[in-house]
Every structure is written in structure tokens, then in C-alpha cells.
Scaffold this active site. Structure first.
Site, mmCIF file in Angstrom:
data_model
loop_
_atom_site.group_PDB
_atom_site.id
_atom_site.type_symbol
_atom_site.label_atom_id
_atom_site.label_comp_id
_atom_site.label_asym_id
_atom_site.label_seq_id
_atom_site.Cartn_x
_atom_site.Cartn_y
_atom_site.Cartn_z
ATOM 1 N N GLU A 387 1.051 -1.289 0.130
ATOM 2 C CA GLU A 387 0.174 0.374 0.185
ATOM 3 C C GLU A 387 1.257 1.300 -0.239
ATOM 4 O O GLU A 387 2.351 1.896 -0.193
ATOM 5 C CB GLU A 387 -0.807 0.019 1.123
ATOM 6 C CG GLU A 387 -0.783 0.026 2.916
ATOM 7 C CD GLU A 387 0.608 0.642 3.053
ATOM 8 O OE1 GLU A 387 0.095 1.444 4.195
ATOM 9 O OE2 GLU A 387 1.574 0.688 2.832
ATOM 10 N N GLU A 390 3.852 1.240 1.707
ATOM 11 C CA GLU A 390 5.538 0.303 0.799
ATOM 12 C C GLU A 390 5.759 -0.721 1.312
ATOM 13 O O GLU A 390 6.973 -0.608 1.380
ATOM 14 C CB GLU A 390 6.544 1.639 0.484
ATOM 15 C CG GLU A 390 5.673 2.241 -0.900
ATOM 16 C CD GLU A 390 6.689 3.406 -1.239
ATOM 17 O OE1 GLU A 390 6.873 3.057 -2.393
ATOM 18 O OE2 GLU A 390 7.631 3.860 -0.604
#
Length: 637
Positions: A387, A390
Site C-alpha cells: 500500500e 510501501e
């Protein structure tokens, strides 16, 4: 405190081996480049003078630092004063002396110029210069030159000269660090740091810049930024100085040889500038992320720089990977992938930007369709490998919001040209929209007896107590129901949910209770991407670290408050972002105890959020919210 390497050099004129090359702290007090494209050089300023200079592109640092040394002690703790847009003066003081260093670049050449004005008692004044050519200072070689400090590697060269002369004193081997004695005339001299492919070219560049003189270059530099900013409107709600600095920072983060490539930050925080195990090749923030690219482009578009937004979209589509068409996690400005994880919100970013730009040409639509097909073909879509922070995979409400909105925007663009594929993408978006709560909203979490959005779920089952380690030095696993994140507001910003949706309202309350600290918010519970308890730098495996608060969330909350009809609150959020600026008007990634940390500064995303919120206040609603999405899901237009 005098840096150890500087102390070694000043103690002896002998050649000594240099330590492994690293970079300077990331909290830059200034960042500058000429607006003119003929000058492929960018500079940064730290608290102790000139830091990294980038050449020949914005993914390639070419220096570490240039330090002024007076009577054997390095000048430190400068007061940084903006004296124009992206032009600065730094004032150093010592026992009985003062030095004023003013910076600019040659708008026609790859040269950084420093005007040095020294006053007070007589003193021995020298410079210590550390080149780090071609992203790696460990392979540089000093070049003998009687009146200049020259270094080279296999791809580039640097030359430091002065209008009243500079006498080389010493240079290390390996990681080259050079020392030179300045010849001040009337207490003043101008330094020119030039670059080229060879030592001869670098010397010619630096000397040519000196001939034309510092004042002429400074005037042309200022005129370039004045002309750019004068071509754009300014929102009434914004502080003029910070707004214009932010616009200049955003424009300056675009590479001049690779149009449309906007880097995240010209800095390398913590381990990313010092630890070869974590970052085998330093420079990871001086890269192009589609996510950050969208933030910057949407801000520039809101401000009236439509051509820059088009260039940003073109770059996104140009770096799509073969054969599947996905956008890499990030790339150098040349388009070469650096980190290679897949983040599904980044696949949606060009769809959202294309819709804002109204792009329906065939090449654009073909590229967007390739990204969409990659996104929907992934196992368990809209699951994402990472997401937007990271470091976790799962079902993220923020990522899913981008995916849904991206598909709806793409369908709208296809529909304008009569492409029948539009219906398919709308059907997929509708199916995901209907299941967002099923994947990401818990009714059994510890923070409320009402349903609320989670940061993410690992398994799409938000009422199950699945555990995972948040990473970044977190000592234990956590229950996925005990981690929330302000990113769920992407559902509102992008039009997938209404601001007054009951679950949205309840999650706002939960997020504020768990993550709000003063004016800003943490990313999520247990975030370890930050600093040690005492403010020491982040590094994996070296003890517990703590993510601080992020100013970007004030901008995202301000956009939410605009949709809720509270313009006064949105204006306060704009002022909150402004409060994070340092003396050089650089906005940071993270804030602790009321000031920016040594996180990435300037962070383009933070400056973009300031610009975009200012224009959203002017418009009375978020300027980048796709109406086609909001009318389908949030507002039922």
C-alpha cells in the site's frame, strides 16, 4: 563541532585515505536550481553550508558538501535567509568574524556559484570540498591543478575555482576530499563549482561562469523564477512567500533532461544516505514515484501549470513495463526502475491524472488500459503487494479507493470516444466499491464499539484477529484490528464515499484518538519509520525507532473538512502545514516537537499538498476530486 574528516585534513597537508562516502543529513535548509533548462545542476543547503549538488540529472548527486573553514575550524550552524525564490544567503559567525555566503547557479551552465563575504579580524580562510561524482564518491580521483580543486571519475568531473584564486592544500585518495586556501580581496571572493564530462570541460564551465560574474547570474536566475511564477495565479488563502516557494520547489523537482520526471525529494534521509546494506546505491528519494508524481502534477495543474501536468502523465506512461504494462514502484529520472515492488494505487495514478487533464488521445488511452488490465488481473484484486506506505501487503481502503476511482475515470474517458470497454471497467469498479467495507471495516476492533476502517487487512477479513509485524524495527506483531491510518480518507477525497458516511465519521474519531499529535497525525499505530527516541537516525536492526507526524495529513484533513462545509477548519489546516516550514521555507516529511526532523526535506508531496489545499479552499472543494466518481457513489448526482 568540526566533522572528523575535516579535522584530519586540517591537521595535515598530507594525502590521507578518505572514509567510505556517505551523504549529509536530509533536513535541507534550501534547494535551488535555475529555471532555465540549459543549466543541469541543482544544489541543496544544510545547516553548515552547501550539501549535495546534482549533476547531470536530478537522480545523480555529484557532491557531498562544501564547508568554509576559518582558522582550522569548520563554520557551522548557519542562519539561512531566503533572498528570492530558491536563492539563499547563509550567515556564519565565529570569534571576531562573520561570513556571508550567497548562492545561485549559472542559468546557462552546470555551475553553482557562491559569493563569499568575510568580515572581522584577519583569519586563515579555507574550503573543504567533498565531491561524490556519479552517485558514488568512492571511485573519484583528484586531478592536479595549481589554481583549482579538480576531481573526476569515469563519467563526470568537478572543478572548484575562485575569482581571486584558490590554492590547493590537500586531497584524499579513494573518497576524494579536497582542501583549498582562499585568497580574499577586500574580504570577498566568488567560488564557482562547475561540472562536465571531463576535467577540462568542468574547468572551462567553472571559469566561464566566473568571467560573467555573480551579479549577472543572480539577476538572470531571479528573473527566470519571477517569470514562471508571474505566469500563474496565486490563491488568496496561502502565505505568498511559502506558496511561491512551494510552486518553485515543485517545478524544480522536474529533471531538465527528462521532462515530466519529478523526484520525491533531493535528499537522502537516515540510512538511505549512509548504510550500504539498506541502500547499496544511495539516492533513493531522488527518484520518481507515480504516487508522488500524481500529487505534484495535480498541484501544478490546480495552480495553472497545465503543461507540467501533461509532461508528468507522459512520463508515467513512458515508463510502463513490458510486457504487462505495470508502472514500477519508482524509477530514476531516466526511466530505469529502481525498486520493483507493485503498488496498485500507482497503477491508478495515471488514470486519475488523465481524467483531470481530459486526455482521450489513443496513445494515452492504450497506456491506461494496459495499466488497468494489469491491476484487475492480479490474484485477489484489489489486494496490493504494497500500500502507499510501501511496507505491507493487503486490502487497504486507501489503495482500493484509488483503484475504484481510477477505473471509473478510465471508463469515462473511454466512453467519450465510444470505446465499449468502458462498461467492463465500470462493472469491476462497482463490484469493488460494494465490498470495501467487507474487506476493510472491523466491528470487533479494540478502539470502538462502532465499525471503523483499518489501515489494511492481510486476508480481507477485518473481524479476524490476524497478526502481522508492521516492520521498521517494531518489536512485536500486532492485531490487524489495532492499526488505523488516515489514508482511509482517500475514499472521501476520490468520491467513493461521502464525508458524512457513518463509518467515515466514526473512523475520523478513532484516527484522531489514536494518531493525532498536536497539529498533525502519525501514519498508523506502531509506525517505526522515523527516528530513535532521542532523535537519532532511523536504521534497520539498530534498536526501536518511531515514526513522527506528517504534515501531509493536515492537507488531507483540510480537504475532508471542505467537503463537510467547514472552510474555517480547512484554512487552519493550511496554516498548520505552513508552521512546519524551516527558515529556508522548506517543508518536511515528518515533524517532531514542533519542527521538522531529519526526514526528507523538502518533500515534494508536502509542498504539493500545501498548494493543492490552498486552491481547494479557493474553489470551496477539493480541486482534484473526480466528479464522475463522486456522482456515481458519494453524491448520486
Amino acid at each position: 563541532m568540526t566533522p572528523p574528516l575535516v579535522a584530519v585534513l586540517l591537521a595535515s597537508a598530507l594525502t590521507v585515505p578518505g572514509p567510505p562516502a556517505t551523504y549529509m543529513p536530509a533536513d535541507k535548509q534550501g534547494f535551488g536550481t535555475a529555471r532555465q533548462s540549459e543549466s543541469p545542476v541543482w544544489f541543496t543547503l544544510g545547516r553548515d553550508g552547501l550539501n549535495e549538488v546534482f549533476y547531470p540529472d536530478l537522480s545523480t548527486p555529484a557532491t557531498r558538501e562544501l564547508t568554509l573553514v576559518v582558522d582550522g575550524r569548520a563554520a557551522a550552524n548557519a542562519r539561512t535567509e531566503p533572498i528570492g525564490r530558491l536563492r539563499y544567503r547563509q550567515v556564519f559567525r565565529g570569534p571576531g568574524w562573520q561570513a556571508r555566503l550567497t548562492y545561485t547557479t549559472d542559468p546557462s551552465r552546470a555551475t553553482v556559484l557562491v559569493d563569499v563575504e568575510f568580515s572581522g579580524r584577519p583569519a586563515d580562510v579555507r574550503v573543504v570540498f567533498d565531491p561524490n561524482l556519479s552517485r558514488d564518491g568512492d571511485d573519484d580521483t583528484a586531478v592536479d591543478q595549481p589554481d583549482a580543486l579538480v576531481a573526476r571519475d569515469q563519467r563526470a568531473a568537478s572543478a572548484l575555482v575562485a575569482d581571486h584564486g584558490i590554492t590547493p592544500v590537500s586531497a584524499t585518495t579513494g573518497n576524494v576530499v579536497q582542501t583549498g586556501e582562499l585568497r580574499l580581496r577586500g574580504g570577498r571572493t566568488t567560488l564557482a563549482l562547475g561540472f562536465g564530462g571531463t576535467p577540462e570541460q568542468a574547468l572551462t564551465t567553472a571559469r566561464s561562469s566566473l568571467v560573467e560574474g555573480f551579479p549577472r547570474h543572480a539577476r538572470r536566475y531571479d528573473r527566470g523564477w519571477e517569470d514562471y511564477l508571474g505566469s500563474l495565479e496565486r490563491p488568496r488563502a496561502a502565505d505568498r512567500d511559502l506558496y511561491e516557494t512551494s510552486m518553485a520547489v515543485l517545478a524544480a523537482t522536474e529533471d531538465k533532461r527528462n521532462p515530466g520526471a519529478f523526484v520525491a525529494s533531493p535528499s537522502f534521509p537516515w540510512a538511505f544516505g549512509s548504510d550500504r546494506e539498506i541502500a547499496p546505491e544511495f539516492g533513493s528519494y531522488a527518484l520518481v514515484w507515480p504516487r508522488d508524481q500524481y500529487q505534484v502534477a495535480s498541484a501544478l495543474l490546480a495552480a495553472g501549470d497545465t503543461r507540467a501536468a501533461h509532461r508528468a502523465l507522459d512520463f508515467m506512461l513512458d515508463v510502463q513495463q513490458q510486457p504487462d504494462g505495470h508502472l514500477p514502484q519508482n524509477t530514476r529520472v531516466t526511466g530505469e526502475p529502481h525498486w520493483t515492488n507493485v503498488q496498485q494505487d500507482e497503477q491508478a495514478a495515471p488514470m486519475l491524472l488523465a481524467w483531470l487533464l481530459g486526455r482521450t488521445d489513443r496513445d494515452t488511452l492504450d497506456g491506461l488500459v494496459r495499466a488497468a488490465e494489469f491491476m484487475i488481473a492480479q490474484p485477489d484484486a484489489p489486494f496490493t503487494q504494497q500500500e502507499r506506505w510501501e511496507n505491507q501487503s493487503g486490502y487497504s481502503p486507501g489503495t482500493i479507493a484509488a483503484e475504484i476511482a481510477g477505473l471509473v475515470c478510465l471508463a469515462d474517458l473511454l466512453g467519450r470516444v465510444g470505446d465499449p470497454r468502458a462498461a467492463r471497467y465500470l462493472g469491476i469498479a462497482d463490484g469493488w466499491e460494494a465490498r470495501v467495507e467487507e474487506w476493510t471495516v472491523t466491528s470487533t476492533g479494540p478502539f470502538s464499539d462502532r465499525p471503523y476502517y483499518l489501515r489494511l487487512t492481510k486476508d480481507g477479513q477485518p473481524d479476524r484477529g490476524t497478526t502481522y509485524n508492521p516492520g521498521d524495527n517494531h518489536p512485536t506483531e500486532i492485531d490487524q484490528r489495532a492499526a488505523v491510518d488516515p489514508s482511509f480518507l482517500e475514499l472521501v477525497r476520490l468520491g467513493v464515499r461521502s464525508h458524512d458516511d457513518p463509518v467515515v465519521r466514526d473512523t475520523v474519531r478513532v484516527v484522531d484518538e489514536q494518531l493525532e499529535r498536536g497539529r498533525f497525525w502519525h501514519r498508523y499505530n506502531g509506525d517505526g519509520y522515523g527516528e530513535r527516541a532521542d532523535g537519532g537516525p532511523w536504521n534497520l536492526g539498530h534498536g526501536r525507532t518511531y515514526g513522527r507526524t506528517w504534515p501531509i495529513f493536515a492537507g488531507e484533513r483540510g480537504e475532508y473538512e471542505l467537503l463537510a462545509g467547514d472552510q474555517g477548519a480547512a484554512r487552519r489546516r493550511l496554516a498548520d502545514i505552513a508552521s512546519a516550514a524551516n527558515p529556508g521555507r522548506m517543508l518536511p516529511e515528518q515533524v517532531w516537537l514542533g519542527r521538522g526532523t531529519t526526514s526528507a526535506t523538502p518533500l515534494a508531496w508536502t509542498h504539493a499538498q500545501y498548494v493543492r489545499l490552498a486552491w481547494s479552499i479557493e474553489a470551496g472543494e477539493p480541486v482534484e476530486r473526480p466528479a464522475v466518481v463522486a456522482c456515481r457513489y458519494a453524491e448520486r448526482c
